[in-house]
Write an enzyme that holds these catalytic residues in place. Sequence first.
Site, short mmCIF file in Angstrom:
data_model
loop_
_atom_site.label_atom_id
_atom_site.label_comp_id
_atom_site.label_asym_id
_atom_site.label_seq_id
_atom_site.Cartn_x
_atom_site.Cartn_y
_atom_site.Cartn_z
N LEU A 129 -52.27 -34.94 13.73
CA LEU A 129 -53.54 -34.48 13.68
C LEU A 129 -53.60 -32.96 12.64
CD1 LEU A 129 -56.59 -33.76 14.44
CD2 LEU A 129 -55.62 -32.44 16.57
N SER A 136 -54.74 -24.88 14.45
CA SER A 136 -55.95 -24.76 15.56
C SER A 136 -57.47 -25.15 14.89
CB SER A 136 -56.27 -23.44 16.29
OG SER A 136 -55.00 -22.89 16.80
N ARG A 247 -52.16 -32.14 27.25
CA ARG A 247 -51.84 -30.93 27.83
C ARG A 247 -51.28 -31.00 29.42
NH1 ARG A 247 -57.69 -29.03 25.47
NH2 ARG A 247 -56.66 -28.18 23.46
N GLU A 367 -49.63 -28.72 20.86
CA GLU A 367 -50.96 -29.17 21.38
C GLU A 367 -51.85 -28.30 22.07
OE1 GLU A 367 -50.51 -32.94 23.97
OE2 GLU A 367 -48.46 -33.18 23.35
N THR A 369 -52.37 -23.70 21.28
CA THR A 369 -51.82 -22.49 21.76
C THR A 369 -52.54 -22.11 23.06
OG1 THR A 369 -53.34 -21.45 20.33
CG2 THR A 369 -51.30 -21.87 19.14
N GLU A 371 -53.60 -19.32 23.48
CA GLU A 371 -55.05 -18.75 22.95
C GLU A 371 -56.17 -19.65 22.85
OE1 GLU A 371 -51.77 -16.19 22.03
OE2 GLU A 371 -52.22 -18.12 21.24
#
Length: 383
Positions: A129, A136, A247, A367, A369, A371
Amino acid sequence: MHTESVIMGDENRDMMRQMVREFVDKNVRPYVMEWDEAQTFPVDTFKAMGQLGIMGVLVPEVYGGAGLGYHEYVDIIVEVAKVCGAVGLSLAAHNSLCTGHILTFGSEDQKQRWLPKLATAEWIGSWALTEANTGSDALRMGTTAVLDGNTYVVNGTKNWITHGKSSDIAVVMARTGEKNRSHGVSAFVIEKGTPGFAHGKKENKLGMRASETTELIFDNCKVPKENLLGAEGEGFKQAMKVLDGGRISIAALALGIAKGALEAAVKYAKERRQFGQPIANFQGISFKLADMAIEVEAAELLIRQACELKNKDKEVTKNSAMAKYYASEIAVRCATEAVQIFGGYGYTKDFPVEKYYRDAKLCTIGEGTSEIQKLVIAREVLK
């Protein structure tokens, strides 16, 4: 997808964990630092894990997998990551990203074609990806796929791809529509050896060094139309769903690292003597261990909650983001405290905690961050 999963009883889960522990003690632990120093991706070890049944943990038995649920999957990653985060990372990426994407969104023909090879590790899988300028901000990806008759022509470069060089097959997201449009991205399966498909630079990383990370390069790469996963324009939506499961994988990876660091710190604190007694007797050390133990338990509870939802095929976006965020942050804290407890010895490669320290940081980045996890969580809370 998970209706076929086998939910193990406690006794069988204990036996499974013991089996994985014994495999890792024999086939991973003796080579951890050798692989780390040389940045060796141990393909043969992953092939052996395929024979053990842990390269297709969530894949139904009909496709050659173990057909287990998310709790068992987390158990396995934790046991591996307690010894080597890099091997745990590659195990997680193979299972949840490449294999998981095909399992969730592939047609029956596509599943029959690719899953048996992935589940047994006859083939290693990668998932693409990220690009150099779109981490991001994935919707602005530059890699394109243009339909020409019955073939898509793919051009562009992907970055930070786990086992990009050694993989036999990749799930690749490419733009089939306008930039910055969620319906402008599609997902394709591209096999090694496809003309125009090559790997580029291998990254020289701080940690997770035995988990290979490379570029993937597409130069007029011709991909058959039947290798499109789902419908054209669904790739970004698919990727976000895959990352929900991914995740949980990274949270489990972080939990394994944190548990490994805690176990090493407890053992050392009992053995190391200063001022005529074990350093575990000193409040300054014992309070560190207490905080680490609390954080590890809390992270596991968040992960198990996400597993329950995933096993029941319920909405898991918020819970997997919470688990990933918290577990990755506490892995960094636990590894940092473990180094502190070991003192000067913690700063050397003769003890395991310096590697936990280096490996843990990736969990707060890969995968999504920390944030980005907060953005996801806030969005869900504010719905």
